[in-house]
Write a protein that holds these residues in place. Structure first.
Motif, PDB file in Angstrom:
ATOM      1  N   VAL A   1       0.381   3.064 -13.530  1.00  0.00           N
ATOM      2  CA  VAL A   1      -0.488   1.955 -13.956  1.00  0.00           C
ATOM      3  C   VAL A   1      -0.165   1.491 -15.374  1.00  0.00           C
ATOM      4  CG1 VAL A   1      -2.346   2.673 -12.416  1.00  0.00           C
ATOM      5  CG2 VAL A   1      -2.348   3.465 -14.802  1.00  0.00           C
ATOM      6  N   LEU A  15      -0.916  -2.159 -15.049  1.00  0.00           N
ATOM      7  CA  LEU A  15      -1.856  -2.470 -13.967  1.00  0.00           C
ATOM      8  C   LEU A  15      -3.283  -2.140 -14.372  1.00  0.00           C
ATOM      9  CD1 LEU A  15       0.151  -1.127 -10.885  1.00  0.00           C
ATOM     10  CD2 LEU A  15       0.049  -3.460 -11.781  1.00  0.00           C
ATOM     11  N   ASN A  23      -0.057  -4.895  -2.900  1.00  0.00           N
ATOM     12  CA  ASN A  23      -1.308  -4.918  -3.666  1.00  0.00           C
ATOM     13  C   ASN A  23      -2.186  -3.707  -3.364  1.00  0.00           C
ATOM     14  OD1 ASN A  23      -0.782  -7.277  -5.065  1.00  0.00           O
ATOM     15  ND2 ASN A  23      -1.696  -8.589  -3.493  1.00  0.00           N
ATOM     16  N   TRP A  24      -2.189  -3.254  -2.102  1.00  0.00           N
ATOM     17  CA  TRP A  24      -3.062  -2.139  -1.754  1.00  0.00           C
ATOM     18  C   TRP A  24      -2.600  -0.844  -2.438  1.00  0.00           C
ATOM     19  CZ3 TRP A  24      -1.181   2.186   0.663  1.00  0.00           C
ATOM     20  CH2 TRP A  24       0.044   2.068   1.355  1.00  0.00           C
ATOM     21  N   GLN A  78      -1.080  -0.808  -5.444  1.00  0.00           N
ATOM     22  CA  GLN A  78      -1.477  -0.985  -6.837  1.00  0.00           C
ATOM     23  C   GLN A  78      -2.971  -0.726  -7.026  1.00  0.00           C
ATOM     24  OE1 GLN A  78      -0.153  -4.779  -8.367  1.00  0.00           O
ATOM     25  NE2 GLN A  78       1.831  -4.625  -7.342  1.00  0.00           N
ATOM     26  N   HIS A  79      -3.787  -1.271  -6.124  1.00  0.00           N
ATOM     27  CA  HIS A  79      -5.235  -1.039  -6.221  1.00  0.00           C
ATOM     28  C   HIS A  79      -5.572   0.429  -5.976  1.00  0.00           C
ATOM     29  CE1 HIS A  79      -6.243  -5.177  -6.828  1.00  0.00           C
ATOM     30  NE2 HIS A  79      -5.783  -5.571  -5.654  1.00  0.00           N
ATOM     31  N   GLY A 112      -4.802   2.362  -9.044  1.00  0.00           N
ATOM     32  CA  GLY A 112      -5.807   2.094 -10.069  1.00  0.00           C
ATOM     33  C   GLY A 112      -7.102   2.844  -9.829  1.00  0.00           C
ATOM     34  N   ILE A 113      -7.467   2.976  -8.557  1.00  0.00           N
ATOM     35  CA  ILE A 113      -8.694   3.713  -8.219  1.00  0.00           C
ATOM     36  C   ILE A 113      -8.470   5.214  -8.390  1.00  0.00           C
ATOM     37  CG2 ILE A 113     -10.247   4.333  -6.319  1.00  0.00           C
ATOM     38  CD1 ILE A 113      -9.828   1.473  -5.253  1.00  0.00           C
TER      39      ILE A 113
END
Length: 225
Positions: A160, A109, A33-34, A36-37, A40-41
Motif C-alpha cells: 500500500v 494506495l 481494484n479488489w 488493492q481494496h 488496504g483493508i
C-alpha cells in the motif's frame, strides 16, 4: 577513503531497497481494484485477527494449568512490549516514509502518514511478528496460521506504499525477538502469579483467570463412593 568505504554499502542497500519499493508499488497499481481494496483493508484489519486469536487463546487457557494460562497471557503482553520497542526505535531513527521521500514513485494506495510518524521499523510488522511467535508458543501448530498472516501483514505495508521493505523486515525481526525473550523470561513469574491469583476471593479475578483444569475424580474416590 575509509569513510566512503563505510558509507558505500549503506547507500547501495538504500538504493536497492528504494528500487524494490518502486517495483512493489508499481505492481500494486497494476493489480485489480479488489486486490488493492483487500490489501488496504487487511493492512489494518489484520491486527483485529491477531486480537481475536489472543482472545481465543485466553479463553481456552482459563481451563488450563497456571503455566498454560501464563503462556497465553504473555502473548498479548509480549506484543505490547514489542510495539513500545518499535516506537522507541522509530523516534531514534526518524526515517521519513517512502510515500513522501521517494520521488517519482507510484502514489501510495493508503494515506501517507503525516511527517513525524516515522517509517523504520514498521509497527504493524512488529506487532504481527510478535503476535505470530507468541501465539505459536501457546500452541506450536498455530505457527502454520500465524506465520503466513504476519508475512502477509508485513508485505501489505509495502504494497500500500507506506513502508520500505527493510522497515517490515526489521519489524518482523524485532517482534520475533521480543516475543521469544518475553516467553523465556516471563513464563515462570507469570505462572506463579496465575496460580496465586486463582485463589483470589474477588469473583472478577477468578473469572478472568478461570477455574483451571477440571477436577477428575480418581478411581479410588469412585471406589469409596
Amino acid at each position: 577513503m575509509t569513510v566512503w568505504a563505510r558509507r558505500l554499502p549503506s547507500v547501495t542497500m538504500n538504493f536497492e531497497d528504494t528500487g524494490l519499493y518502486r517495483d512493489i508499488t508499481d505492481f500494486a497499481h497494476d493489480t485489480p481494484n479488489w486486490v488493492q481494496h483487500g490489501a488496504g483493508i487487511w493492512t489494518e484489519a489484520g491486527l483485529l485477527v491477531f486480537a481475536g486469536l489472543f482472545a481465543t487463546a485466553w479463553w481456552r487457557a482459563r481451563r488450563g494449568s497456571p503455566r498454560a494460562f501464563a503462556i497465553a497471557a504473555l502473548a498479548p503482553l509480549a506484543t505490547a512490549v514489542a510495539y513500545v520497542c518499535s516506537e522507541v526505535l522509530k523516534s531514534a531513527v526518524a526515517e521519513e516514509r517512502p510515500c513522501r521521500a521517494v520521488a517519482g514513485a507510484a502514489a501510495s494506495l493508503a494515506a501517507c502518514p503525516p511527517h513525524g510518524d516515522w517509517s523504520f521499523p514498521s509497527n504493524h510488522a512488529t506487532i504481527a511478528g510478535a503476535a505470530a511467535v507468541s501465539l505459536a508458543v501457546v500452541r506450536r501448530a498455530l505457527l502454520w496460521l500465524t506465520a503466513p498472516l504476519a508475512l502477509l501483514m508485513a508485505f501489505s505495508r509495502v504494497f500500500v506504499g507506506v513502508h520500505y521493505p527493510h522497515d517490515v523486515i526489521a519489524g518482523l525481526a524485532l517482534g520475533t525477538l521480543v516475543a521469544l525473550v518475553a516467553a523465556r523470561l516471563g513464563r515462570s513469574p507469570m505462572t506463579r502469579l496465575a496460580g496465586a491469583m486463582r485463589t483470589s476471593p474477588a469473583p472478577a479475578v477468578r473469572w478472568v483467570l478461570g477455574p483451571g483444569p477440571a477436577c477428575v475424580p480418581s478411581y479410588e474416590t469412585h471406589a469409596r463412593r
